[in-house]
Motif scaffolding. Structure first.
Motif, short mmCIF file in Angstrom:
data_model
loop_
_atom_site.label_atom_id
_atom_site.label_comp_id
_atom_site.label_asym_id
_atom_site.label_seq_id
_atom_site.Cartn_x
_atom_site.Cartn_y
_atom_site.Cartn_z
N GLU A 105 16.67 -2.92 2.35
CA GLU A 105 15.48 -3.14 3.17
C GLU A 105 14.26 -2.49 2.53
O GLU A 105 14.36 -1.38 1.98
N ILE A 106 13.15 -3.19 2.59
CA ILE A 106 11.87 -2.67 2.09
C ILE A 106 10.97 -2.42 3.30
O ILE A 106 10.66 -3.34 4.07
N TYR A 107 10.61 -1.15 3.51
CA TYR A 107 9.68 -0.76 4.57
C TYR A 107 8.33 -0.53 3.90
O TYR A 107 8.23 0.26 2.95
N CYS A 108 7.30 -1.21 4.37
CA CYS A 108 6.03 -1.11 3.66
C CYS A 108 4.82 -1.36 4.55
O CYS A 108 4.93 -1.90 5.65
N GLU A 109 3.67 -0.95 4.02
CA GLU A 109 2.37 -1.24 4.62
C GLU A 109 1.66 -2.28 3.75
O GLU A 109 1.65 -2.14 2.51
N LEU A 110 1.09 -3.30 4.38
CA LEU A 110 0.41 -4.37 3.66
C LEU A 110 -1.03 -4.51 4.15
O LEU A 110 -1.33 -4.20 5.30
N ALA B 34 12.80 10.40 0.58
CA ALA B 34 12.53 11.46 -0.41
C ALA B 34 12.18 10.88 -1.77
O ALA B 34 11.32 11.41 -2.49
N GLU B 35 12.85 9.79 -2.15
CA GLU B 35 12.54 9.12 -3.43
C GLU B 35 11.09 8.63 -3.43
O GLU B 35 10.38 8.79 -4.43
N SER B 36 10.66 8.05 -2.34
CA SER B 36 9.29 7.54 -2.25
C SER B 36 8.27 8.67 -2.29
O SER B 36 7.22 8.55 -2.91
N VAL B 37 8.59 9.78 -1.63
CA VAL B 37 7.70 10.94 -1.65
C VAL B 37 7.57 11.47 -3.07
O VAL B 37 6.47 11.77 -3.55
N GLU B 38 8.70 11.57 -3.75
CA GLU B 38 8.71 12.10 -5.12
C GLU B 38 7.85 11.25 -6.06
O GLU B 38 7.18 11.77 -6.96
N LEU B 39 7.84 9.93 -5.83
CA LEU B 39 7.09 9.02 -6.70
C LEU B 39 5.72 8.67 -6.13
O LEU B 39 5.06 7.76 -6.63
N ASN B 40 5.31 9.40 -5.08
CA ASN B 40 4.00 9.16 -4.45
C ASN B 40 3.83 7.71 -4.01
O ASN B 40 2.75 7.12 -4.12
N GLN C 169 0.83 -1.21 0.00
CA GLN C 169 0.00 0.00 0.00
C GLN C 169 0.86 1.26 0.00
O GLN C 169 0.49 2.30 -0.53
N SER C 170 2.03 1.13 0.63
CA SER C 170 2.93 2.27 0.79
C SER C 170 4.32 1.68 1.03
O SER C 170 4.44 0.64 1.69
N GLY C 171 5.37 2.31 0.48
CA GLY C 171 6.67 1.67 0.64
C GLY C 171 7.87 2.60 0.47
O GLY C 171 7.79 3.63 -0.20
N VAL C 172 8.97 2.21 1.10
CA VAL C 172 10.26 2.88 0.98
C VAL C 172 11.32 1.78 0.85
O VAL C 172 11.27 0.78 1.57
N ILE C 173 12.28 1.98 -0.06
CA ILE C 173 13.38 1.02 -0.22
C ILE C 173 14.69 1.70 0.17
O ILE C 173 15.07 2.71 -0.42
N ILE D 145 4.61 6.66 -0.87
CA ILE D 145 4.47 6.58 0.59
C ILE D 145 3.35 7.51 1.06
O ILE D 145 3.18 8.61 0.52
N ASN D 146 2.61 7.04 2.06
CA ASN D 146 1.55 7.87 2.64
C ASN D 146 1.16 7.28 4.00
O ASN D 146 1.70 6.27 4.43
N GLY D 147 0.22 7.93 4.65
CA GLY D 147 -0.40 7.42 5.87
C GLY D 147 0.56 7.11 7.00
O GLY D 147 1.54 7.83 7.24
N PRO D 148 0.32 6.02 7.72
CA PRO D 148 1.11 5.67 8.91
C PRO D 148 2.60 5.53 8.63
O PRO D 148 3.42 5.90 9.47
N LEU D 149 2.97 4.97 7.47
CA LEU D 149 4.38 4.78 7.16
C LEU D 149 5.09 6.13 7.03
O LEU D 149 6.22 6.30 7.52
N GLU D 150 4.43 7.08 6.41
CA GLU D 150 5.02 8.41 6.27
C GLU D 150 5.20 9.07 7.63
O GLU D 150 6.24 9.66 7.92
#
Length: 316
Positions: free
Chosen positions: A54-59, A124-130, A42-46, A132-137
């Protein structure tokens, strides 16, 4: 909704596997697009560095299976090689892990400061590509606040040590004096800047910096009196180097066995120290087979940094 961290690092995988799992800059953008478009997360950062991916994400579901399958397929990896080296953290444990990583508590060198900048860049890369959002952000914002407090209120960053510092320590062990040595540094990123700073502080004044673009390496001229060359010019200058330290994001090796062999002949087989901090590797593994060429990778620096770790354990 479940929070997940899936990754490998210097504790679980060798440099061989880490370089296969690492993401180049373009791969990182493609990967974030895939994760989002295929609704793997749903949302992720690498976060991808020389010591960890590492992959940080919401599932939607707590199971990491879909993310594991995606990572394996993206890099065309064998499950038998990858799965034993992976670790996962869920929900509160995932949040705690991110904070430990950002504060340098999970680094090869305890308390090293570069990882916080790398985590911020990944965010910042995840923000730029939309992506990441919600709790993970919100978690990443909180993590940056925590990391700032840790740096301000503790001595975890005292007695600066890093992989760059370890590389310079190794050079000082092998060469009695760096004053008479010439160092060829490949790359112009933060790690190489730290290497140049440490070398310069230890009286190494003959520094050559090779980079894809000369402009990016121009600050090294002013700060350290370095000679700046392009990557294509490395073969012309290799024979001058007593010490070669490389850290780029190149997908393939920049320095090959043949190039080093020619340099050693021109040096009349005076020894050459080569330290490859990059993942994937910048220096062909076969270089280590040459007489008078002493090749070390990031994994080889482990014993050096271990000695520095004790200084920071109390602060941690």
């Amino acid at each position: 909704m479940s929070l997940l961290v899936l990754g490998i690092n210097h504790k679980t995988a060798t440099v061989d596997l880490r370089e296969k799992v690492a993401f180049s800059q373009q791969q990182l953008r493609d990967a974030l697009h895939q994760l989002k478009e295929k609704q793997v997360v749903q949302s992720g950062v690498i976060v991808s560095t020389c010591n960890r991916t590492e992959i940080y994400c919401e599932l939607d579901q707590p199971s990491p299976g879909a993310v594991v399958d995606w990572l394996r397929d993206f890099h065309s990896l064998d499950s038998d090689a990858l799965l034993p080296c992976l670790y996962t953290h869920h929900d509160q444990a995932a949040a705690q892990h991110l904070m430990r990583v950002a504060c340098g508590l999970d680094s090869l060198v305890l308390g090293e400061p570069q990882i916080l900048g790398q985590v911020k860049q990944a965010y910042a890369e995840s923000v730029e590509l939309n992506a990441i959002n919600g709790p993970l952000e919100r978690l990443f914002h909180k993590t940056f606040t925590v990391a700032k407090r840790v740096r301000t209120e503790t001595d975890i960053g005292g007695n600066a040590v890093s992989v760059a510092f370890a590389a310079c320590s190794l050079a000082r062990q092998i060469f009695e004096s760096l004053e008479a040595s010439t160092a060829l540094l490949v790359g112009a990123g933060e790690t190489i800047e730290l290497v140049a700073k440490h070398l310069y502080e230890h009286e190494c004044k003959n520094i050559i910096v090779a980079n894809r673009t000369r402009e990016r390496a121009k600050p090294f001229e002013d700060a350290f009196g370095a000679k700046v060359i392009s990557l294509e010019e490395i073969p012309e200058h290799m024979h001058k180097a007593d010490i070669v330290i490389s850290s780029t994001a190149a997908p393939l090796p920049i320095i090959g066995k043949g190039m080093v062999e020619k340099a050693l002949k021109a040096r009349r087989h005076q020894p050459m120290l080569l330290i490859d901090i990059a993942v994937p590797r910048d220096i062909e593994e076969e270089v280590g087979e040459l007489n008078d060429a002493y090749l070390y990778t990031v994994d080889d620096l482990h014993s050096i940094v271990e000695r520095n770790r004790e200084q920071r354990k109390t602060a941690a």
